[in-house]
Design a protein around this motif. Structure first.
Motif, mmCIF file in Angstrom:
data_model
loop_
_atom_site.group_PDB
_atom_site.id
_atom_site.type_symbol
_atom_site.label_atom_id
_atom_site.label_comp_id
_atom_site.label_asym_id
_atom_site.label_seq_id
_atom_site.Cartn_x
_atom_site.Cartn_y
_atom_site.Cartn_z
ATOM 1 N N ILE A 22 0.830 -1.214 0.000
ATOM 2 C CA ILE A 22 0.000 0.000 0.000
ATOM 3 C C ILE A 22 0.860 1.259 0.000
ATOM 4 O O ILE A 22 0.362 2.359 0.246
ATOM 5 N N ALA A 23 2.141 1.108 -0.296
ATOM 6 C CA ALA A 23 3.065 2.251 -0.230
ATOM 7 C C ALA A 23 2.652 3.376 -1.168
ATOM 8 O O ALA A 23 2.793 4.557 -0.839
ATOM 9 N N LYS A 24 2.135 3.026 -2.340
ATOM 10 C CA LYS A 24 1.747 4.050 -3.310
ATOM 11 C C LYS A 24 0.565 4.881 -2.833
ATOM 12 O O LYS A 24 0.347 5.993 -3.322
ATOM 13 N N GLU A 25 -0.204 4.347 -1.918
ATOM 14 C CA GLU A 25 -1.376 5.061 -1.402
ATOM 15 C C GLU A 25 -1.051 5.874 -0.147
ATOM 16 O O GLU A 25 -1.923 6.553 0.397
ATOM 17 N N ALA A 26 0.190 5.788 0.325
ATOM 18 C CA ALA A 26 0.556 6.469 1.568
ATOM 19 C C ALA A 26 0.519 7.990 1.411
ATOM 20 O O ALA A 26 0.878 8.527 0.363
ATOM 21 N N THR A 27 0.096 8.671 2.467
ATOM 22 C CA THR A 27 0.112 10.130 2.506
ATOM 23 C C THR A 27 1.483 10.588 2.980
ATOM 24 O O THR A 27 1.957 10.146 4.037
ATOM 25 N N VAL A 28 2.128 11.476 2.224
ATOM 26 C CA VAL A 28 3.454 11.972 2.569
ATOM 27 C C VAL A 28 3.295 13.219 3.454
ATOM 28 O O VAL A 28 2.846 14.262 2.992
ATOM 29 N N LEU A 29 3.653 13.092 4.716
ATOM 30 C CA LEU A 29 3.590 14.226 5.632
ATOM 31 C C LEU A 29 4.857 15.063 5.585
ATOM 32 O O LEU A 29 4.833 16.253 5.893
#
Length: 347
Positions: A22-29
């Motif tokens: 699910i890395a591609k769906e992660a939100t980058v803070l």
């Protein structure tokens, strides 16, 4: 019993949690960052005293990192787990992925049913006070009104409850129920986003307690008998030497969090044995100050340097001599100790 059955079922029938899927769906803070950092301050001859590192590191790699002057920080991410069940110390996601904490919650929290939340605790933060202070506490500030911070266990450390109050933490504690959209935080990097939260936490301490700047040259945090067995066998002599040179002394085992914070507030120099006690200092000492670690020769560790680099605090170490029976270590030259303190302050 029910929690044990859930964990057994998870191991037998579910897949281990795979964040790569699910890395591609992660939100980058916070994206990946780079930072120039100062080298550690120490006496070169002391490197020959080091015989081992902490259990979580490899000595050769630790020595190599100690000399690095440039750091690359991984991004801070929120991974979406979707609808997730909570039970004991475990999480079971809607797509049949399973994760359990190594320390299972024993408290009987109220069952929750939330639309959204972000898990901000971590196994190591539930095991060691230092990691809780340095990782779980700033992680909790990621939570918002819309996506609150969630932990599967309340910290059991003696100073944690007061710190949580003074830091103004708003974490929800729960170990049963469900969350429609649960996120898992990856937040180990000492990046600019972590610095922002460190400073917010420091401001919250200041607002909660209105502490006054200390009047001493510096502060020594006594090791005492707390934590893992790392015995500074001539601690009394170290204290006498430092007090003679204008230092104050903190005894964490005998003091409240409030008293510790007040005794450390804006200290220019803080000295302590390698371990969790460092973390009392990072939020309260002067941001232009320096931190000196008294290192056991067989348990050399530099993890606190990462937080010091992030905050702009100078960091150095003194490698103690091993006792003849191998049961402890000691400061064998107060003249050398003073040299390292002077070098740190001149950095």
């Amino acid at each position: 019993m029910k929690n044990k059955l859930y964990r057994l079922a998870g191991r037998l029938f579910a897949k281990p949690l795979n964040l790569e899927s699910i890395a591609k769906e992660a939100t980058v803070l916070c994206p990946q960052e780079e930072q120039d950092v100062p080298p550690a301050v120490y006496l070169p001859a002391h490197l020959q005293r080091i015989t081992g590192s902490t259990i979580y590191s490899i000595l050769s790699e630790t020595i190599e990192r100690m000399h690095e002057t440039h750091s690359i920080h991984a991004p801070t991410l929120m991974y979406p787990l979707g609808k997730t069940m909570l039970f004991g110390g475990g999480l079971w996601t809607h797509n049949n992925q399973f994760m359990t904490r190594s320390i299972n919650a024993k408290e009987n929290f109220e069952r929750i049913n939330l639309q959204q939340a972000v898990v901000t605790d971590a196994d190591i933060g539930l095991s060691y006070f230092g990691h809780w202070m340095r990782e779980v506490v700033p992680a909790s500030l990621v939570g918002t009104t819309e996506i609150p911070s969630l932990s599967l266990r309340r910290p059991h450390y003696s100073h944690a409850a007061q710190y949580a109050q003074f830091f103004k933490l708003q974490t929800i504690y729960a170990n049963k129920g469900s969350v429609d959209n649960l996120y898992l935080l990856s937040d180990f990097s000492q990046n600019s986003y972590k610095l922002k939260r460190y400073l917010t936490l420091r401001d919250n301490l200041k607002d909660s307690l209105k502490p006054q700047d200390i009047v001493h040259k510096g502060v020594f945090i006594a090791r005492g008998q707390s934590g893992s067995n790392r015995a500074l066998i001539n601690e009394d002599e170290v204290i006498a030497h430092l007090e003679k040179n204008g230092f104050d002394v903190i005894y964490p085992e005998k003091m409240t969090s409030e008293a510790i914070i007040r005794k450390l507030w804006n200290a220019k120099v803080v000295i302590t044995v390698e371990g969790s006690a460092h973390n009392h200092a990072i939020y309260s000492m002067a941001r232009t100050g320096c931190l000196l670690t008294l290192q056991p020769p067989n348990r050399f560790g530099i993890i606190i340097k990462n937080a010091c680099d992030c905050l702009g605090i100078g960091w150095g170490f003194y490698v103690c001599a091993a006792s003849h029976d191998g049961e402890g270590f000691y400061v064998d030259s107060f003249a050398d100790l003073d040299k390292v303190i002077d070098k740190l302050q001149a950095q």
